[in-house]
Scaffold this motif. Structure first.
Motif, PDB file in Angstrom:
ATOM      1  N   GLN A  46      30.742  29.863  53.270  1.00 27.50           N
ATOM      2  CA  GLN A  46      30.209  29.852  54.623  1.00 27.50           C
ATOM      3  C   GLN A  46      29.161  30.946  54.835  1.00 27.50           C
ATOM      4  N   LYS A  47      29.269  32.045  54.122  1.00 25.22           N
ATOM      5  CA  LYS A  47      28.332  33.176  54.260  1.00 25.22           C
ATOM      6  C   LYS A  47      27.604  33.382  52.934  1.00 25.22           C
ATOM      7  N   PRO A  48      26.319  33.741  52.980  1.00 23.59           N
ATOM      8  CA  PRO A  48      25.555  33.918  51.743  1.00 23.59           C
ATOM      9  C   PRO A  48      25.896  35.208  50.985  1.00 23.59           C
ATOM     10  N   GLU A  49      26.425  36.197  51.686  1.00 24.20           N
ATOM     11  CA  GLU A  49      26.758  37.483  51.071  1.00 24.20           C
ATOM     12  C   GLU A  49      28.123  37.941  51.576  1.00 24.20           C
ATOM     13  N   PRO A  50      28.838  38.733  50.772  1.00 22.35           N
ATOM     14  CA  PRO A  50      30.117  39.263  51.273  1.00 22.35           C
ATOM     15  C   PRO A  50      29.866  40.278  52.386  1.00 22.35           C
ATOM     16  N   SER A  51      30.762  40.314  53.326  1.00 17.94           N
ATOM     17  CA  SER A  51      30.637  41.275  54.432  1.00 17.94           C
ATOM     18  C   SER A  51      30.977  42.679  53.938  1.00 17.94           C
ATOM     19  N   GLY A  52      30.607  43.658  54.730  1.00 14.40           N
ATOM     20  CA  GLY A  52      30.978  45.039  54.419  1.00 14.40           C
ATOM     21  C   GLY A  52      32.485  45.198  54.355  1.00 14.40           C
ATOM     22  N   GLU A  53      33.203  44.515  55.238  1.00 14.44           N
ATOM     23  CA  GLU A  53      34.661  44.585  55.246  1.00 14.44           C
ATOM     24  C   GLU A  53      35.241  44.001  53.963  1.00 14.44           C
ATOM     25  N   CYS A  54      34.646  42.914  53.489  1.00 13.06           N
ATOM     26  CA  CYS A  54      35.082  42.297  52.236  1.00 13.06           C
ATOM     27  C   CYS A  54      34.908  43.296  51.094  1.00 13.06           C
ATOM     28  N   CYS A  55      33.736  43.872  50.981  1.00 16.46           N
ATOM     29  CA  CYS A  55      33.469  44.820  49.896  1.00 16.46           C
ATOM     30  C   CYS A  55      34.351  46.062  50.002  1.00 16.46           C
ATOM     31  N   ASN A  56      34.592  46.533  51.217  1.00 17.78           N
ATOM     32  CA  ASN A  56      35.474  47.691  51.381  1.00 17.78           C
ATOM     33  C   ASN A  56      36.885  47.378  50.908  1.00 17.78           C
ATOM     34  N   ALA A  57      37.381  46.190  51.265  1.00 21.50           N
ATOM     35  CA  ALA A  57      38.718  45.782  50.829  1.00 21.50           C
ATOM     36  C   ALA A  57      38.762  45.637  49.309  1.00 21.50           C
ATOM     37  N   TYR A  58      37.726  45.030  48.742  1.00 21.65           N
ATOM     38  CA  TYR A  58      37.658  44.826  47.294  1.00 21.65           C
ATOM     39  C   TYR A  58      37.617  46.171  46.559  1.00 21.65           C
ATOM     40  N   ARG A  59      36.782  47.090  47.040  1.00 25.77           N
ATOM     41  CA  ARG A  59      36.681  48.417  46.418  1.00 25.77           C
ATOM     42  C   ARG A  59      38.004  49.175  46.500  1.00 25.77           C
ATOM     43  N   ALA A  60      38.661  49.078  47.647  1.00 29.56           N
ATOM     44  CA  ALA A  60      39.925  49.798  47.839  1.00 29.56           C
ATOM     45  C   ALA A  60      40.983  49.329  46.849  1.00 29.56           C
ATOM     46  N   VAL A  61      41.104  48.021  46.691  1.00 34.34           N
ATOM     47  CA  VAL A  61      42.097  47.502  45.748  1.00 34.34           C
ATOM     48  C   VAL A  61      41.695  47.847  44.323  1.00 34.34           C
ATOM     49  N   ARG A  62      40.424  47.672  44.028  1.00 37.36           N
ATOM     50  CA  ARG A  62      39.950  47.961  42.663  1.00 37.36           C
ATOM     51  C   ARG A  62      40.239  49.412  42.288  1.00 37.36           C
ATOM     52  N   SER A  63      40.117  50.320  43.223  1.00 40.26           N
ATOM     53  CA  SER A  63      40.366  51.739  42.928  1.00 40.26           C
ATOM     54  C   SER A  63      41.847  52.035  42.713  1.00 40.26           C
ATOM     55  N   GLN A  64      42.720  51.168  43.195  1.00 42.10           N
ATOM     56  CA  GLN A  64      44.166  51.360  43.021  1.00 42.10           C
ATOM     57  C   GLN A  64      44.666  50.872  41.665  1.00 42.10           C
ATOM     58  N   LEU A  65      43.889  50.060  40.987  1.00 41.07           N
ATOM     59  CA  LEU A  65      44.324  49.473  39.722  1.00 41.07           C
ATOM     60  C   LEU A  65      44.023  50.444  38.583  1.00 41.07           C
ATOM     61  N   LYS A  66      44.937  51.348  38.347  1.00 41.41           N
ATOM     62  CA  LYS A  66      44.711  52.433  37.395  1.00 41.41           C
ATOM     63  C   LYS A  66      45.080  52.066  35.953  1.00 41.41           C
ATOM     64  N   THR A  67      46.108  51.257  35.790  1.00 44.74           N
ATOM     65  CA  THR A  67      46.583  50.966  34.438  1.00 44.74           C
ATOM     66  C   THR A  67      46.178  49.558  33.998  1.00 44.74           C
ATOM     67  N   LYS A  68      46.209  49.347  32.710  1.00 44.79           N
ATOM     68  CA  LYS A  68      45.914  48.027  32.161  1.00 44.79           C
ATOM     69  C   LYS A  68      46.924  47.009  32.683  1.00 44.79           C
ATOM     70  N   ALA A  69      48.179  47.403  32.793  1.00 44.22           N
ATOM     71  CA  ALA A  69      49.218  46.499  33.296  1.00 44.22           C
ATOM     72  C   ALA A  69      48.940  46.084  34.737  1.00 44.22           C
ATOM     73  N   GLU A  70      48.499  47.025  35.562  1.00 40.25           N
ATOM     74  CA  GLU A  70      48.173  46.697  36.954  1.00 40.25           C
ATOM     75  C   GLU A  70      46.982  45.754  37.022  1.00 40.25           C
ATOM     76  N   ARG A  71      45.983  45.979  36.206  1.00 39.43           N
ATOM     77  CA  ARG A  71      44.811  45.097  36.197  1.00 39.43           C
ATOM     78  C   ARG A  71      45.182  43.700  35.710  1.00 39.43           C
ATOM     79  N   ARG A  72      46.036  43.615  34.715  1.00 34.96           N
ATOM     80  CA  ARG A  72      46.485  42.307  34.219  1.00 34.96           C
ATOM     81  C   ARG A  72      47.272  41.564  35.300  1.00 34.96           C
ATOM     82  N   GLU A  73      48.144  42.276  35.982  1.00 35.19           N
ATOM     83  CA  GLU A  73      48.945  41.661  37.037  1.00 35.19           C
ATOM     84  C   GLU A  73      48.052  41.151  38.162  1.00 35.19           C
TER      85      GLU A  73
END
Length: 118
Positions: A46-73
């Protein structure tokens, strides 16, 4: 709005499937559920680009994935949720573009053929 509710239900369902008794799950984290809600309008086309809120949420989760096991999960959880969409094949390129568009390192592909154990 219905799509956001549908995604939230799918994330909760995926979290329920992934959680073993007595274990925490990346998929049940509120931040992961927030990605679905905030990014749905972009990944659904529906939108051509992700919103700032989308990117903030994505960055926040990505920063929490510290281990290989967490990233795999997280990868496995995302694959389960993505596969539930009737238009999942159309969403994969948009999902795969989130790291670049949001300025975070690539983690995994939304393509179900992507091996989350790598």
């Amino acid at each position: 709005m219905a799509r956001i509710s549908y995604l939230a239900v799918l994330l909760v369902l995926a979290a329920h499937i992934m959680v073993k008794q007595g274990e925490a799950s990346i998929c049940s984290e509120p931040g992961v559920q927030r990605i679905g809600a905030e990014c749905n309008s972009f990944t659904g086309g529906q939108k051509p680009e992700p919103s700032g809120e989308c990117c903030n949420a994505y960055r926040a989760v990505r920063s929490q994935l510290k281990t290989k096991a967490e990233r795999r999960e997280y990868c496995s959880c995302a694959h389960q949720v993505i596969s539930q969409y009737p238009d999942s094949a159309a969403r994969i390129p948009r999902i795969d573009s989130l790291p670049e568009k949001c300025g975070v390192p690539f983690l995994f592909s939304g393509d179900p053929k992507f091996d989350c154990t790598t």
